[in-house]
Scaffold this active site. Sequence first.
Site, PDB file in Angstrom:
ATOM      1  CB  CYS A 105      -0.907   0.001   1.227  1.00  0.00           C
ATOM      2  SG  CYS A 105      -1.831   1.523   1.466  1.00  0.00           S
ATOM      3  CB  CYS A 134      -0.451   2.520   5.659  1.00  0.00           C
ATOM      4  SG  CYS A 134      -1.054   0.866   5.224  1.00  0.00           S
ATOM      5  CB  CYS A 176      -4.665   2.138   5.919  1.00  0.00           C
ATOM      6  SG  CYS A 176      -4.240   2.315   4.164  1.00  0.00           S
ATOM      7  CB  CYS A 228      -4.575  -1.065   2.224  1.00  0.00           C
ATOM      8  SG  CYS A 228      -3.316  -1.186   3.522  1.00  0.00           S
ATOM      9  CG  ASP A 268      21.281  -1.793 -13.619  1.00  0.00           C
ATOM     10  OD1 ASP A 268      21.676  -2.919 -13.964  1.00  0.00           O
ATOM     11  OD2 ASP A 268      20.793  -1.563 -12.500  1.00  0.00           O
TER      12      ASP A 268
END
EC number: 6.3.5.13
Length: 416
Positions: free
Chosen positions: A198, A201, A221, A218, A340
Amino acid sequence: MSDLPLRSQLAVALGRTAAKMSRMAGKGDGSVIGGKVGLKLDPELLTRLSRDRKLVLVSATNGKTTTTRLITSAMTPLGEVATNAFGANMPTGHVSALASAPAAKYGVLECDEKYVPMVLRETGANVVALMNLSRDQMDRAAEIWLLAGKWRKALAEAPNTHVVANCDDPLVTWGAATAKSVTWVAAGQHWREDSWCCPECGGPLDRQEGEENSDWACRQCHFRRPRPDWVLHNGAVYDPHGRAFPLDAIQLPGRANRSNAVVALAVVAQFGVPPEQALPLLATVKSVAGRYTTVEAQGRTLRLLLAKNPAGWLEAFDVLKPAPSPLVLAINAQGPDGRDTSWLWDVDFRLLRGRPVWVGGERRIDLAARLEAAEVPFTLVDDVEQAILAVQPGHLDVIANYTAFQNIRTRYGRVV
């Protein structure tokens, strides 16, 4: 254009000259150098060129160029549309696009994810379309949670901007949630490896899987998927009134382009273009800046597919001819690609088992090591031409990242 201050008019004129010289020298379409010259002479040129226009900004990790093209096509009934059709998606490209269409009342601008706050501030765009966020070129780009956070701040400070956002992507939803006005689109999220947590949170996200999109919430939350206004489901798009419109006529292949199409339909609806009028216009788009183009080489028909990151490679695999159809892969690691190549280990190359594969490009050894680990047999080649000559005449798919794609496209045909 005559309403611009004299300094701005001079900046536009010199920018066009620089762009023309770049094209004559074979250095590209000149969008970047033209915009760079213009902004050097007038740092406020983007703001001035945006004035009195209705603008759309289109941003995502993948699909920006294609969706920009689709939206532009669907908006043609409204009149001339200024757009950066070939992917020059930073302010220099935006300046060139707007300067090249001084009479256009509308503009559709592809925008690099990290430039959204700056370009939104300078243009005051009417609509911002946000589609997906996943890791890309991590050696030079910010973490996507940071990008989403910058979107949140910028949209909170843009009360007159309407957002069209893909609510199936939790990071996009979080980034768009501060906007004063949002149209939520269930456009699907096929790559989910960057959004298990999430963004509000940090807790785990629970998902209820669907064929093309998924509900999510979530566990710790209040943050959850908003109720969508537009929905992509079973190859059709459902508008806010519940009307279904099949996407069968869309000529761009794969599920990612169905997602791009539903976002385009939601955007143009903001300008009064209904789906029944927009869909035939979307169907006229067959290729975008060389993506999905087919070219002839040595009696073979090459279909060119661009893939720049793990999410993009997953979507490219989705549109391949079934095995044992042959395939060429090409990887570079120049500046535009990102230096990369460790992202190759996030791609599930096991999906390529059962087909002949040739591997080329400047970083072919990196790709060869990854394929060997995935137990995918391959043939290493120093030049793409070797792979083309090695297969029987007929269809050949080619997947390449950015500079490798451009090299192949330039060599075998720049059909748009």
